[in-house]
Structures are given as structure tokens and as C-alpha cells.
Scaffold this motif. Sequence first.
Motif, PDB file in Angstrom:
ATOM      1  N   SER A 135       1.341  -4.098   5.971  1.00  0.00           N
ATOM      2  CA  SER A 135       2.164  -3.308   6.676  1.00  0.00           C
ATOM      3  C   SER A 135       1.177  -2.758   5.709  1.00  0.00           C
ATOM      4  CB  SER A 135       3.349  -2.830   5.253  1.00  0.00           C
ATOM      5  OG  SER A 135       4.320  -1.419   6.255  1.00  0.00           O
ATOM      6  N   LEU A 136       0.651  -1.480   7.356  1.00  0.00           N
ATOM      7  CA  LEU A 136      -0.008  -0.524   7.108  1.00  0.00           C
ATOM      8  C   LEU A 136       0.316   0.884   7.199  1.00  0.00           C
ATOM      9  CD1 LEU A 136      -2.651  -1.856   9.086  1.00  0.00           C
ATOM     10  CD2 LEU A 136      -2.939  -1.717   6.793  1.00  0.00           C
ATOM     11  N   THR A 137       1.749   0.926   6.963  1.00  0.00           N
ATOM     12  CA  THR A 137       2.548   2.287   7.247  1.00  0.00           C
ATOM     13  C   THR A 137       2.132   3.679   6.485  1.00  0.00           C
ATOM     14  OG1 THR A 137       4.603   0.720   8.212  1.00  0.00           O
ATOM     15  CG2 THR A 137       4.490   3.191   7.322  1.00  0.00           C
ATOM     16  N   GLY A 138       2.121   4.626   6.707  1.00  0.00           N
ATOM     17  CA  GLY A 138       1.372   6.082   5.599  1.00  0.00           C
ATOM     18  C   GLY A 138      -0.572   6.102   5.201  1.00  0.00           C
ATOM     19  N   LEU A 139      -0.702   4.689   5.924  1.00  0.00           N
ATOM     20  CA  LEU A 139      -2.409   5.234   5.333  1.00  0.00           C
ATOM     21  C   LEU A 139      -3.082   5.833   6.904  1.00  0.00           C
ATOM     22  CD1 LEU A 139      -2.782   0.745   4.757  1.00  0.00           C
ATOM     23  CD2 LEU A 139      -2.766   3.436   3.345  1.00  0.00           C
ATOM     24  N   THR A 140      -2.895   6.801   6.813  1.00  0.00           N
ATOM     25  CA  THR A 140      -3.450   8.068   7.228  1.00  0.00           C
ATOM     26  C   THR A 140      -5.004   8.707   7.046  1.00  0.00           C
ATOM     27  OG1 THR A 140      -1.942   9.806   6.105  1.00  0.00           O
ATOM     28  CG2 THR A 140      -1.300   9.518   8.070  1.00  0.00           C
ATOM     29  N   SER A 141      -5.743   7.980   5.919  1.00  0.00           N
ATOM     30  CA  SER A 141      -6.899   8.778   5.787  1.00  0.00           C
ATOM     31  C   SER A 141      -8.050   6.904   5.781  1.00  0.00           C
ATOM     32  CB  SER A 141      -7.659   8.803   4.107  1.00  0.00           C
ATOM     33  OG  SER A 141      -6.089  10.286   4.191  1.00  0.00           O
ATOM     34  N   LEU A 142      -6.826   5.352   6.239  1.00  0.00           N
ATOM     35  CA  LEU A 142      -7.862   4.883   6.984  1.00  0.00           C
ATOM     36  C   LEU A 142      -8.364   4.613   7.705  1.00  0.00           C
ATOM     37  CD1 LEU A 142      -8.122   1.602   5.375  1.00  0.00           C
ATOM     38  CD2 LEU A 142      -6.384   1.076   6.583  1.00  0.00           C
ATOM     39  N   GLN A 143      -9.787   4.812   7.495  1.00  0.00           N
ATOM     40  CA  GLN A 143     -11.267   4.462   8.451  1.00  0.00           C
ATOM     41  C   GLN A 143     -11.961   3.189   8.684  1.00  0.00           C
ATOM     42  OE1 GLN A 143     -14.252   7.006   7.448  1.00  0.00           O
ATOM     43  NE2 GLN A 143     -12.514   9.122   6.765  1.00  0.00           N
ATOM     44  N   THR A 144     -11.553   2.351   7.794  1.00  0.00           N
ATOM     45  CA  THR A 144     -12.366   0.911   7.632  1.00  0.00           C
ATOM     46  C   THR A 144     -10.948   0.430   7.293  1.00  0.00           C
ATOM     47  OG1 THR A 144     -14.609   1.464   7.648  1.00  0.00           O
ATOM     48  CG2 THR A 144     -14.296  -0.485   7.196  1.00  0.00           C
ATOM     49  N   LEU A 145     -11.149  -1.318   8.311  1.00  0.00           N
ATOM     50  CA  LEU A 145      -9.817  -1.698   8.033  1.00  0.00           C
ATOM     51  C   LEU A 145     -10.911  -3.394   7.763  1.00  0.00           C
ATOM     52  CD1 LEU A 145      -7.528  -3.655   6.956  1.00  0.00           C
ATOM     53  CD2 LEU A 145      -6.810  -3.187   9.440  1.00  0.00           C
ATOM     54  N   ARG A 146     -10.670  -4.139   7.188  1.00  0.00           N
ATOM     55  CA  ARG A 146     -11.919  -5.675   7.265  1.00  0.00           C
ATOM     56  C   ARG A 146     -10.284  -6.380   7.312  1.00  0.00           C
ATOM     57  NH1 ARG A 146     -17.819  -7.027   5.982  1.00  0.00           N
ATOM     58  NH2 ARG A 146     -16.553  -8.391   7.354  1.00  0.00           N
ATOM     59  N   LEU A 147      -9.949  -7.503   7.888  1.00  0.00           N
ATOM     60  CA  LEU A 147      -9.506  -8.705   7.804  1.00  0.00           C
ATOM     61  C   LEU A 147     -10.096  -9.660   8.645  1.00  0.00           C
ATOM     62  CD1 LEU A 147      -5.771  -6.997   9.046  1.00  0.00           C
ATOM     63  CD2 LEU A 147      -6.216  -8.279   6.865  1.00  0.00           C
ATOM     64  N   ASP A 148     -10.732  -9.927   8.702  1.00  0.00           N
ATOM     65  CA  ASP A 148     -11.333 -10.677   9.458  1.00  0.00           C
ATOM     66  C   ASP A 148     -11.816 -12.257   8.479  1.00  0.00           C
ATOM     67  OD1 ASP A 148     -14.809 -10.700   8.140  1.00  0.00           O
ATOM     68  OD2 ASP A 148     -13.387  -8.730   8.144  1.00  0.00           O
ATOM     69  N   SER A 149     -12.032 -13.434   9.035  1.00  0.00           N
ATOM     70  CA  SER A 149     -11.854 -14.536   7.890  1.00  0.00           C
ATOM     71  C   SER A 149     -10.119 -14.435   6.960  1.00  0.00           C
ATOM     72  CB  SER A 149     -12.711 -14.215   7.094  1.00  0.00           C
ATOM     73  OG  SER A 149     -14.077 -13.675   7.933  1.00  0.00           O
ATOM     74  N   PHE A 192       0.408  -1.455   0.404  1.00  0.00           N
ATOM     75  CA  PHE A 192       0.280   0.026   0.155  1.00  0.00           C
ATOM     76  C   PHE A 192       0.716   1.191  -0.180  1.00  0.00           C
ATOM     77  CE2 PHE A 192      -2.772  -3.234   2.096  1.00  0.00           C
ATOM     78  CZ  PHE A 192      -3.863  -3.338   1.094  1.00  0.00           C
ATOM     79  N   THR A 193       2.208   0.900  -0.170  1.00  0.00           N
ATOM     80  CA  THR A 193       2.912   2.017  -0.521  1.00  0.00           C
ATOM     81  C   THR A 193       2.510   3.519  -1.437  1.00  0.00           C
ATOM     82  OG1 THR A 193       4.349   1.296  -0.394  1.00  0.00           O
ATOM     83  CG2 THR A 193       5.161   3.200  -1.250  1.00  0.00           C
ATOM     84  N   GLY A 194       2.240   4.597  -0.627  1.00  0.00           N
ATOM     85  CA  GLY A 194       2.309   6.019  -1.223  1.00  0.00           C
ATOM     86  C   GLY A 194       0.150   6.409  -1.112  1.00  0.00           C
ATOM     87  N   LEU A 195      -0.363   4.749  -1.062  1.00  0.00           N
ATOM     88  CA  LEU A 195      -1.931   5.653  -1.095  1.00  0.00           C
ATOM     89  C   LEU A 195      -2.213   5.866   0.541  1.00  0.00           C
ATOM     90  CD1 LEU A 195      -2.949   1.378  -2.368  1.00  0.00           C
ATOM     91  CD2 LEU A 195      -2.518   3.493  -3.653  1.00  0.00           C
ATOM     92  N   THR A 196      -2.427   7.568   0.730  1.00  0.00           N
ATOM     93  CA  THR A 196      -2.813   8.047   1.731  1.00  0.00           C
ATOM     94  C   THR A 196      -4.053   8.152   1.404  1.00  0.00           C
ATOM     95  OG1 THR A 196      -1.440  10.099   0.289  1.00  0.00           O
ATOM     96  CG2 THR A 196      -0.231   9.221   1.881  1.00  0.00           C
ATOM     97  N   SER A 197      -4.436   8.759   0.761  1.00  0.00           N
ATOM     98  CA  SER A 197      -6.309   8.232   0.383  1.00  0.00           C
ATOM     99  C   SER A 197      -6.683   7.656   0.935  1.00  0.00           C
ATOM    100  CB  SER A 197      -6.362   9.306  -0.772  1.00  0.00           C
ATOM    101  OG  SER A 197      -5.408  10.170  -1.071  1.00  0.00           O
ATOM    102  N   LEU A 198      -6.207   6.072   0.374  1.00  0.00           N
ATOM    103  CA  LEU A 198      -6.903   4.694   1.098  1.00  0.00           C
ATOM    104  C   LEU A 198      -7.752   5.105   2.277  1.00  0.00           C
ATOM    105  CD1 LEU A 198      -7.976   2.017  -0.253  1.00  0.00           C
ATOM    106  CD2 LEU A 198      -5.822   1.131   1.304  1.00  0.00           C
ATOM    107  N   THR A 199      -9.172   5.048   1.366  1.00  0.00           N
ATOM    108  CA  THR A 199     -10.486   5.097   3.242  1.00  0.00           C
ATOM    109  C   THR A 199     -11.018   3.558   3.638  1.00  0.00           C
ATOM    110  OG1 THR A 199     -10.826   7.702   2.392  1.00  0.00           O
ATOM    111  CG2 THR A 199     -12.126   6.802   4.246  1.00  0.00           C
ATOM    112  N   TYR A 200     -10.874   3.072   2.867  1.00  0.00           N
ATOM    113  CA  TYR A 200     -11.764   1.748   3.420  1.00  0.00           C
ATOM    114  C   TYR A 200     -10.814   0.386   2.371  1.00  0.00           C
ATOM    115  CZ  TYR A 200     -15.610   5.176   3.376  1.00  0.00           C
ATOM    116  OH  TYR A 200     -16.762   6.109   4.468  1.00  0.00           O
ATOM    117  N   LEU A 201     -10.718  -0.433   3.539  1.00  0.00           N
ATOM    118  CA  LEU A 201      -9.673  -1.552   2.992  1.00  0.00           C
ATOM    119  C   LEU A 201     -10.833  -2.978   3.169  1.00  0.00           C
ATOM    120  CD1 LEU A 201      -7.629  -2.749   2.072  1.00  0.00           C
ATOM    121  CD2 LEU A 201      -5.990  -2.124   3.476  1.00  0.00           C
ATOM    122  N   TYR A 202     -10.886  -4.142   2.600  1.00  0.00           N
ATOM    123  CA  TYR A 202     -11.198  -4.495   2.445  1.00  0.00           C
ATOM    124  C   TYR A 202     -10.863  -6.511   2.325  1.00  0.00           C
ATOM    125  CZ  TYR A 202     -15.813  -1.993   3.656  1.00  0.00           C
ATOM    126  OH  TYR A 202     -16.443  -1.094   3.715  1.00  0.00           O
TER     127      TYR A 202
END
Length: 183
Positions: free
Chosen positions: A127-141, A106-116
Motif C-alpha cells: 500500500s503506497l497511500t500517503g507516500l507523496t514524496s516517493l520518486q523511485t519505486l522498484r518492485l521488479d523481479s 508504510f503508514t506515516g512515511l510521507t518523506s519516503l523518496t526512494y523505495l527498493y
Amino acid sequence: SLTTLTLHSNRLSKPPMFTGLTSLTYLYLDGNQLTSSPSLTGLTSLQTLRLDSNKLTSPPTLSGLTAMQTLLLFNNRLTSPPTLTGLTSLTTLTLHSNRLSKPPMFTGLTSLTYLYLDGNQLTSSPSLTGLTSLQTLRLDSNKLTSPPTLSGLTAMQTLLLFNNRLTSPPTLTGLTSLTTLTL
């Protein structure tokens, strides 16, 4: 100059050609029977791409699609993640319900807000480093044994990690916006 092309919920098994559609902004190919991705070369205005609910085993080539904001690839048969380099406008990425064993970079994806990324076969957290806009993260299952590192993700509101093999909980320090946590 065509801006929206909708071919969803049909029985397409081969991807159409999109040569010369430089104004195309929205492309909907979801709900078909595609086994290979279309060529997206030259679609520099493309903001939304739906290829979900097909039979894709490999992701599309996304180089040069710098306007891309929404990429939906869920419910396919992907075994490798897409290369996201240069997609700096990307806000929504859905890769759930595939067969991924490793996450994308996810390098450079500073606008990424929703990640499923739920419903895959991930054994290691992305690695979620730099994903400062991330609001929703689903890593379940998945098959994660350790949680992702969440430091610096101050915009995080929703974190779903249930149905994994976690041996310890995530460190939540600094997640001041977090409202929903499911382990």
C-alpha cells in the motif's frame, strides 16, 4: 562524542554493542557476516544505518529511531519486513534482494523518496497511500500478478515493474512527474 562508526567489509558474525553512543549519526555494518541485528536502543541521533550484504534473517528493531533517514537492508536473507512505525524522517529504504513474501507497512512515511523492494518474493503490492514524496519505486523481479495502486503519487519519476507476473499494466493517471517506466 562519536558520530560515525564504520565497521563495513569485515567478517563480523556477532553484532557489537552500542551502549551510550547517543550522538551516533552514521552506522555502517554492511558487508559482514552478521546473522542477527545489533541492538539500536538509545541511538536516537541515528540517521543512516547500513546493514546490507550480511546474513540477516530478521530485521532490526527500529523503534525510537525518529531521526532515521536512510535504511539499507538489501542483500540479506530477510523473510519478514521491518516495522517502520514512527520513522517519519525516512527518505531511503532498500530491501531488495531478500526473501520477503509480504511488503512492509508504510503508514506515516510521507518523506519516503526512494523505495527498493525488487528481487524478493512479493505476491502482493504494498500500500503506497500517503507516500507523496516517493520518486523511485522498484518492485521488479517479484511474483506480483497485479500492479500497485499509484494514485496520489505525483512526485513519482521512476517505476520499475518488470520480471513479475502482471496480467494488466498499472494505471498511470496523475503521475505527471513520471519519466521512466519499465514493465
